[in-house]
Design a protein around this motif. Structure first.
Motif, PDB file in Angstrom:
ATOM      1  N   GLU A  83      27.862   8.483  11.630  1.00  0.00           N
ATOM      2  CA  GLU A  83      27.602   7.884  10.327  1.00  0.00           C
ATOM      3  C   GLU A  83      26.139   8.124   9.956  1.00  0.00           C
ATOM      4  N   GLU A  84      25.855   8.128   8.669  1.00  0.00           N
ATOM      5  CA  GLU A  84      24.494   8.318   8.193  1.00  0.00           C
ATOM      6  C   GLU A  84      23.776   6.972   8.099  1.00  0.00           C
ATOM      7  N   SER A  85      22.567   6.906   8.647  1.00  0.00           N
ATOM      8  CA  SER A  85      21.732   5.730   8.419  1.00  0.00           C
ATOM      9  C   SER A  85      21.306   5.707   6.948  1.00  0.00           C
ATOM     10  N   ILE A  86      21.169   4.500   6.408  1.00  0.00           N
ATOM     11  CA  ILE A  86      20.982   4.357   4.958  1.00  0.00           C
ATOM     12  C   ILE A  86      19.689   3.604   4.638  1.00  0.00           C
ATOM     13  N   LEU A  87      18.850   4.215   3.821  1.00  0.00           N
ATOM     14  CA  LEU A  87      17.730   3.526   3.181  1.00  0.00           C
ATOM     15  C   LEU A  87      17.774   3.907   1.712  1.00  0.00           C
ATOM     16  N   ASN A  88      18.122   2.968   0.865  1.00  0.00           N
ATOM     17  CA  ASN A  88      18.242   3.236  -0.572  1.00  0.00           C
ATOM     18  C   ASN A  88      17.322   2.285  -1.325  1.00  0.00           C
ATOM     19  N   LEU A  89      16.210   2.825  -1.811  1.00  0.00           N
ATOM     20  CA  LEU A  89      15.233   2.006  -2.530  1.00  0.00           C
ATOM     21  C   LEU A  89      15.247   2.284  -4.028  1.00  0.00           C
ATOM     22  N   THR A  90      16.318   2.905  -4.494  1.00  0.00           N
ATOM     23  CA  THR A  90      16.470   3.139  -5.930  1.00  0.00           C
ATOM     24  C   THR A  90      16.502   1.799  -6.658  1.00  0.00           C
ATOM     25  N   ASP A  91      15.620   1.642  -7.631  1.00  0.00           N
ATOM     26  CA  ASP A  91      15.526   0.412  -8.439  1.00  0.00           C
ATOM     27  C   ASP A  91      15.113  -0.806  -7.609  1.00  0.00           C
ATOM     28  N   ALA A  92      14.572  -0.595  -6.411  1.00  0.00           N
ATOM     29  CA  ALA A  92      14.128  -1.717  -5.579  1.00  0.00           C
ATOM     30  C   ALA A  92      12.839  -2.313  -6.146  1.00  0.00           C
TER      31      ALA A  92
ATOM     32  N   LYS B 258       0.815  -1.209   0.000  1.00  0.00           N
ATOM     33  CA  LYS B 258       0.000   0.000   0.000  1.00  0.00           C
ATOM     34  C   LYS B 258       0.854   1.267   0.000  1.00  0.00           C
ATOM     35  N   LEU B 259       2.157   1.085   0.119  1.00  0.00           N
ATOM     36  CA  LEU B 259       3.099   2.201   0.129  1.00  0.00           C
ATOM     37  C   LEU B 259       3.997   2.086  -1.096  1.00  0.00           C
ATOM     38  N   ASN B 260       4.741   3.126  -1.364  1.00  0.00           N
ATOM     39  CA  ASN B 260       5.723   3.031  -2.446  1.00  0.00           C
ATOM     40  C   ASN B 260       7.078   3.491  -1.945  1.00  0.00           C
ATOM     41  N   ALA B 261       8.086   3.297  -2.782  1.00  0.00           N
ATOM     42  CA  ALA B 261       9.461   3.616  -2.384  1.00  0.00           C
ATOM     43  C   ALA B 261       9.612   5.086  -2.015  1.00  0.00           C
ATOM     44  N   THR B 262       8.936   5.955  -2.749  1.00  0.00           N
ATOM     45  CA  THR B 262       9.040   7.398  -2.482  1.00  0.00           C
ATOM     46  C   THR B 262       8.475   7.740  -1.109  1.00  0.00           C
ATOM     47  N   GLN B 263       7.322   7.168  -0.777  1.00  0.00           N
ATOM     48  CA  GLN B 263       6.701   7.446   0.518  1.00  0.00           C
ATOM     49  C   GLN B 263       7.549   6.926   1.676  1.00  0.00           C
ATOM     50  N   LEU B 264       8.040   5.697   1.550  1.00  0.00           N
ATOM     51  CA  LEU B 264       8.843   5.114   2.619  1.00  0.00           C
ATOM     52  C   LEU B 264      10.148   5.876   2.795  1.00  0.00           C
ATOM     53  N   THR B 265      10.747   6.263   1.684  1.00  0.00           N
ATOM     54  CA  THR B 265      11.992   7.038   1.744  1.00  0.00           C
ATOM     55  C   THR B 265      11.748   8.413   2.363  1.00  0.00           C
ATOM     56  N   SER B 266      10.642   9.042   1.993  1.00  0.00           N
ATOM     57  CA  SER B 266      10.326  10.369   2.523  1.00  0.00           C
ATOM     58  C   SER B 266      10.139  10.325   4.037  1.00  0.00           C
ATOM     59  N   THR B 267       9.417   9.325   4.533  1.00  0.00           N
ATOM     60  CA  THR B 267       9.221   9.196   5.983  1.00  0.00           C
ATOM     61  C   THR B 267      10.543   8.920   6.680  1.00  0.00           C
ATOM     62  N   ALA B 268      11.337   8.004   6.104  1.00  0.00           N
ATOM     63  CA  ALA B 268      12.639   7.686   6.706  1.00  0.00           C
ATOM     64  C   ALA B 268      13.531   8.921   6.777  1.00  0.00           C
ATOM     65  N   ASN B 269      13.542   9.710   5.709  1.00  0.00           N
ATOM     66  CA  ASN B 269      14.363  10.925   5.704  1.00  0.00           C
ATOM     67  C   ASN B 269      13.858  11.937   6.725  1.00  0.00           C
ATOM     68  N   ALA B 270      12.544  12.031   6.882  1.00  0.00           N
ATOM     69  CA  ALA B 270      11.978  12.940   7.887  1.00  0.00           C
ATOM     70  C   ALA B 270      12.404  12.526   9.291  1.00  0.00           C
ATOM     71  N   PHE B 271      12.615  11.227   9.496  1.00  0.00           N
ATOM     72  CA  PHE B 271      13.064  10.700  10.780  1.00  0.00           C
ATOM     73  C   PHE B 271      14.596  10.623  10.882  1.00  0.00           C
ATOM     74  N   GLY B 272      15.307  11.262   9.963  1.00  0.00           N
ATOM     75  CA  GLY B 272      16.753  11.406  10.105  1.00  0.00           C
ATOM     76  C   GLY B 272      17.618  10.467   9.303  1.00  0.00           C
ATOM     77  N   PHE B 273      17.029   9.588   8.487  1.00  0.00           N
ATOM     78  CA  PHE B 273      17.855   8.742   7.626  1.00  0.00           C
ATOM     79  C   PHE B 273      18.562   9.622   6.585  1.00  0.00           C
ATOM     80  N   GLY B 274      19.774   9.226   6.224  1.00  0.00           N
ATOM     81  CA  GLY B 274      20.548   9.983   5.250  1.00  0.00           C
ATOM     82  C   GLY B 274      21.172  11.243   5.803  1.00  0.00           C
ATOM     83  N   LYS B 275      21.188  11.378   7.144  1.00  0.00           N
ATOM     84  CA  LYS B 275      21.725  12.583   7.775  1.00  0.00           C
ATOM     85  C   LYS B 275      22.831  12.223   8.749  1.00  0.00           C
TER      86      LYS B 275
END
Length: 462
Positions: A298-307, A271-288
């Motif tokens: 270190e930066e936490s990593i969630l990479n759903l490109t081409d997943a 029911k979700l997509n990669a963009t939505q999951l990535t956006s929420t993760a980034n809002a919670f500090g992933f990639g920072k």
């Protein structure tokens, strides 16, 4: 006349070059003076790798963790305290780069851009650095971790002050292993010995990532409160199996979270997509990367490109290629406990001159992760997980919200064991993160450790 003009031009040119040289020298002095002054090759300041006259490092209660005596750096008399505070205090040689003795060497020797080391010459010692750490709680945490590798950290989520930060493996600063011992050891005993795993670690998060997936579902699925799922122990996405240790039966979102049902969260991922999951993760500090005193995490990593859809399903339960930094995960617990706004954890509380004058007092920075409404729902789910699944008896006298994680890392090694949680009690505003490397099930390994550490930390601030 031409000769006079030519001479004047040469003089002006020389003045210009001289002025440029002064500017260049001033820039170099401003940029590099501290580096030159604090070089460990500087025998005016350094003796056998230690800064002569460096100030004290103290815990929150004023207990001395490191000091200079007769030109030598000496440490607390208790081995359990020396070991448990090692990665925060650091070593005098600079191998533990994020340790206070290296990251705050300028402050410890009293260097000032304007006056240089005048303060050190005047008082024959540098500034004192007081930590937020409680040495006794840290020692309890290390004992609870035992011989296992990993990290434990506890912070006050209302102030951001870190009460405990323990990283293992470690060593006794009075009996440091030699380079030969470290290099020749084949069983991994010294692996990552100098790394503070709180800020330098990256681990597969396992089910603690379901906090992010749950937040994404709350924010993006309109009828999430009516959503139901029946777990039969296994489901398939694009022919790829997603399984649970057992059948969980009928579930709503809160029960799926409490039971940590992989199948239910994989179903949610449809029911979700990669963009939505990535956006929420980034809002919670992933990639920072977060500032930790004079160091960075270190930066936490969630990479759903081409997943693929099956990749996203496994990412939704904290597997796939997802990696999480323990400090960052601690901020997530703090944000949920604090209505969606985190007080970023820190370990250096103040810096004082040899005369006792406070030069600098540190307060936490803030960052908004989510709305108070989403934070409240996540808090309720984490509370349900402890009350209905892990057992309140593990945390007698406290009202704990939490989430365990059992993160698969390979076919031949035990999974990493996680616990992320916080106390709802306002007289005990503590958040905790635990990672036990190859520790097995989160509920059986990390929960007992969390119990011991939270009890010790709550006594320390009561």
């Amino acid at each position: 006349m031409k000769s006079t003009t030519k001479r004047g031009f040469i003089v002006l040119l020389l003045v210009a070059f001289f002025s440029l040289g002064l500017v260049y020298l001033a820039i170099n002095l401003g940029t590099n003076a501290e580096k030159w002054a604090t070089l460990r090759a500087n025998t005016h300041l350094v003796n056998d790798g230690s800064f002569i006259g460096a100030g004290n490092v103290l815990d929150r209660n004023g207990e001395i963790l490191a000091e200079t005596v007769d030109g030598e750096r000496v440490y607390n008399n208790s081995e359990r305290i020396r070991r448990s505070t090692l990665h925060i205090v650091g070593d005098s040689e600079g191998y533990i780069a994020s340790g206070v003795q290296t990251a705050y060497k300028r402050e410890l020797i009293g260097y000032n851009l304007v006056t240089g080391i005048y303060s050190l010459k005047k008082y024959e010692r540098g500034n004192d650095v007081t930590l937020t750490i409680d040495a006794s709680v840290s020692a309890t945490a290390l004992e609870a971790l035992g011989s296992k590798k990993g990290v434990i950290a506890v912070c006050n989520y209302e102030t951001g002050e870190i009460l405990c930060s323990v990283s293992s493996p470690n060593f006794d600063i009075r009996n440091k292993p030699s380079t030969e011992e470290i290099e020749e050891n084949k069983d991994g005993e010294f692996e990552g010995l100098y790394l503070n795993r709180l800020i330098d670690g990256l681990y597969t998060p396992g089910s603690v990532f379901k906090i992010i997936t749950a937040a994404c579902a709350l924010e993006n699925i309109p009828d999430i409160d009516e959503w139901e799922y029946e777990c039969e122990g296994e489901m398939f996405i694009n022919g790829v199996s997603v399984s649970c240790p057992r059948e969980h039966g009928d579930l709503d979102l809160e029960k799926a979270f409490s039971e940590s049902c992989n199948c239910a969260f994989a179903e949610l991922s449809k029911k979700l997509n990669a963009t939505q999951l990535t956006s929420t993760a980034n809002a919670f500090g992933f990639g920072k990367s977060f500032a930790f005193g004079n160091s960075f995490t270190e930066e936490s990593i969630l990479n759903l490109t081409d997943a693929s859809s099956s990749d996203i399903a496994w990412a939704a339960v904290g597997q796939y290629t997802t990696l999480a930094n323990p400090y960052h995960m601690l901020t997530i617990a703090g944000a949920i406990a604090n209505d969606g706004t985190v007080k970023l954890p820190f370990a250096v509380k103040s810096i004082a001159s040899p005369s006792g004058r406070v030069i600098k007092e540190i307060e936490a920075e803030e960052s908004i992760y989510t709305t108070p409404e989403t934070a409240k729902r996540l808090e309720e789910m984490m509370r349900s997980a402890v009350k209905d699944n892990y057992g309140d008896w593990n945390f007698s006298g406290m009202t704990i919200c939490g989430k365990t994680g059992t993160a698969e890392v390979s076919d031949t090694e035990k999974p990493h064991s996680w616990f992320l949680g916080f106390s709802q009690d306002k007289n005990c505003p503590l958040a905790i993160v635990i990672v036990v490397e190859n520790g097995g099930w989160g509920s059986s390994t990390a929960i007992p450790i969390a119990s011991k550490v939270m009890k010790a930390a709550s006594k320390a601030i009561s």
